[in-house]
Design an enzyme around this catalytic site. Structure first.
Site, PDB file in Angstrom:
ATOM      1  N   GLY A 196       0.824  -1.207   0.000  1.00 19.70           N
ATOM      2  CA  GLY A 196       0.000   0.000   0.000  1.00 19.70           C
ATOM      3  C   GLY A 196       0.855   1.252   0.000  1.00 19.70           C
ATOM      4  N   GLY A 197       0.396   2.268   0.721  1.00 15.72           N
ATOM      5  CA  GLY A 197       1.121   3.535   0.778  1.00 15.72           C
ATOM      6  C   GLY A 197       2.500   3.407   1.370  1.00 15.72           C
ATOM      7  N   GLY A 431      25.025   9.409 -30.783  1.00 13.25           N
ATOM      8  CA  GLY A 431      24.636  10.222 -29.637  1.00 13.25           C
ATOM      9  C   GLY A 431      25.060   9.616 -28.316  1.00 13.25           C
ATOM     10  N   ALA A 432      25.225   8.289 -28.278  1.00 11.32           N
ATOM     11  CA  ALA A 432      25.655   7.634 -27.043  1.00 11.32           C
ATOM     12  C   ALA A 432      27.068   8.078 -26.647  1.00 11.32           C
ATOM     13  CB  ALA A 432      25.598   6.121 -27.201  1.00 11.32           C
TER      14      ALA A 432
END
Length: 535
Positions: A196-197, A431-432
């Site tokens: 849960g939370g 781009g790497a």
């Protein structure tokens, strides 16, 4: 007359307090007995029966865990007498000192740390407003003192009987997690249920460590999934250690049992500073700083398509071969972790050619970006080993947002102001090349091995574009020309984008020397509230 009556009353009051000498002694004795009784109650937690249940599941109790985590005899407990104040659903009859939460301070390897540990033996370790306040107190004290905090999670979740009070406790804890981020190291150990939370506090901390087969994390459990989606899934499949360390990336490390997890947590702490104004601890080593690593001269295969294990580069160059890998089972195409160079903690990021040829993908970008940002926040220098043919192509990567996720890695490197040293061991394509701590992202020292290939793309792909009208035989010749002209470290070195082309065997010596030179590096950045990293 009034004055006489007042003095008389005061006299009687004083006499009543002082004359019977046996009363204070008896009262003190009674209080002392009550203190010891309540302290024993807090230590007992869920009692012998609860302890046996924990052991039957292969789990230690809260206090057993703290005894192994902290230096012997260093733990000082806080708020052992705290009790909840809930009166609904008969809870006023179920009060126990400590309220299922053990908090305090101690030491790990002689260095201070604050801790909190949920006690599953008492009401399932559920979070009440009272024990949430205990956590909040040690969070505040850790920030004030500038020391790390470690939380041990083993809880059924919010205490339902307290309603919004329990939820408020989670919210206050989350706020402090965020306020502490980048100021003090925060570690979470998941040693039981965390649902849960409750999962969002570990998610906000720097490192999450799980125990195999006995810990799990999820927002909604198997029953809810079955009810809402008609899907049948086990607790382990939904939120076990294997899922979170290999698929979701929620957890960083997982170990076989509580004892191993606590021991490895102590080892991880040895690499980290106390806070963001502190330097990581220096550990003396007999490993010579000028040691030649001759095995590196032969580690990269002559065939650029043949893989090799980047760990065969990292382990030989760090002090005593000791490398502490982070998230070893997640995004295996990139390796991150800590080692020491000349005694100093260093963060390593390295493409792994044995996995997807070392390509960057969504998970690798997220994994390494988060690691870089932690290193930068806590003054840990970064060494990058580059062998990357580019970003992983494909429909799933593009639709999954590789552009956005890859930009996180670029952002993290560009934003980092700690010393940044890189070595291109083989490929640095497209781009790497830019993203992996290039000179253009303000890398401090950028080196290449003689085997490095810095180019827009590989020879075959480039030739098929540039010389697409050539015959197959002619393309073979063109490939050789391309390799000789572009696919080597000289063009980048001639433009000053590579500081030097070095012998692989000198890598350790060079790193340690550069770390010493860059020890007092200061890089000014424009004032801003914060950057807008492409989350």
């Amino acid at each position: 007359m009034a004055g006489v009556i007042f003095r008389s009353a005061v006299s009687r009051c004083c006499l009543q307090r002082v004359t019977p000498s046996w009363r204070p002694a008896r009262l003190a004795s009674s209080v002392a007995e009550r203190i010891e009784e309540k302290r024993a109650e807090a230590i007992a937690g869920g009692g012998e029966k609860g302890k046996q249940k924990q052991h039957a599941k292969g789990k230690l109790t809260a206090r057993e865990r703290l005894a192994l985590l902290l230096d012997n005899g260093s733990f000082r407990e806080m708020d052992a007498f705290v009790e909840h104040d809930c009166t609904d659903f008969g809870m006023e009859k179920l009060k126990t000192a400590g309220d299922g939460m053990v908090t305090g301070q101690g030491r790990i390897n002689g260095r201070p740390v604050y801790v909190y540990c949920q006690d599953f033996t008492l009401r399932g370790g559920s979070l009440s407003w009272a024990n949430a306040q205990k956590i909040m107190k040690v969070q505040d004290k850790a920030m004030d003192a500038g020391v790390p905090i470690i939380g041990v999670n083993d809880s059924g979740g919010a205490r339902i009987q307290e309603g919004v009070g329990s939820l408020a406790g989670y919210g206050e804890i989350f706020y402090r997690n965020v306020a502490s981020s980048g100021v003090i190291p925060q570690l979470s150990l998941i040693m039981g249920p965390c649902a849960g939370g409750a999962v969002y506090s570990p998610a906000l901390t720097d490192f999450t460590i799980m125990v195999k087969d006995t810990s799990y994390m999820f927002v909604t459990g198997p029953e809810v999934v079955k009810e809402v989606l008609s899907e049948h899934v086990t607790t382990e499949e939904l939120g076990g250690a294997k899922v979170h360390t290999s698929k979701s990336g929620v957890a960083h490390l997982a170990y076989e049992n509580d004892v191993e997890a606590l021991s490895r947590t102590r080892e991880l702490m040895s690499f980290l500073p106390l806070n963001n104004k502190d330097k990581p601890p220096v550990v003396s080593s007999a490993d010579p700083s000028d040691r030649q690593v001759t095995s590196l001269d032969y580690v990269v295969p002559p065939d650029s398509t043949q893989p090799y294990d980047i760990l065969d580069v990292i382990r030989p160059i760090v002090d005593d071969g000791n490398f502490f890998e982070i998230q070893p089972d997640f995004a295996k195409n990139i390796v991150v972790g800590y080692g020491r160079m000349g005694g100093q903690t260093v963060g390593f990021i390295a493409n792994q050619p044995t996995r997807q040829a070392g390509c960057l993908d969504i998970n690798a970008s997220n994994k390494s970006a988060r690691f870089i940002r932690f290193c930068d926040a806590f003054n840990i220098p970064i060494v990058t080993l580059v062998d990357v043919p580019g970003f992983l192509p494909g429909y799933l990567q593009e639709t999954g947002g590789i552009i956005r996720h890859g930009a996180k890695l670029l952002f993290a490197y560009a934003e980092a102001t700690v010393p940044k040293i890189s070595f291109i061991t083989r490929k640095a394509y497209g781009g790497a090349y830019d993203v992996m701590s290039s000179k253009h992202l303000r890398g401090d020292m950028n080196y290449a091995w003689p085997t490095a290939e810095v180019a827009v793309m590989g020879a075959k792909g480039a030739v098929n574009i540039i010389f697409k009208n050539k015959s197959a035989e002619e393309k073979v010749e063109c490939e050789e020309y391309y390799k000789t002209t572009f696919a080597n470290p000289f063009p980048a070195a001639q433009k000053g984008f590579i500081d030097d082309i070095v012998s692989p065997s000198d890598t350790r010596r060079i790193i340690i020397n550069d770390l010493d030179v860059l020890r007092n590096k200061k890089q000014e950045t424009p004032w801003r509230k914060h950057g807008n990293i492409p989350l």
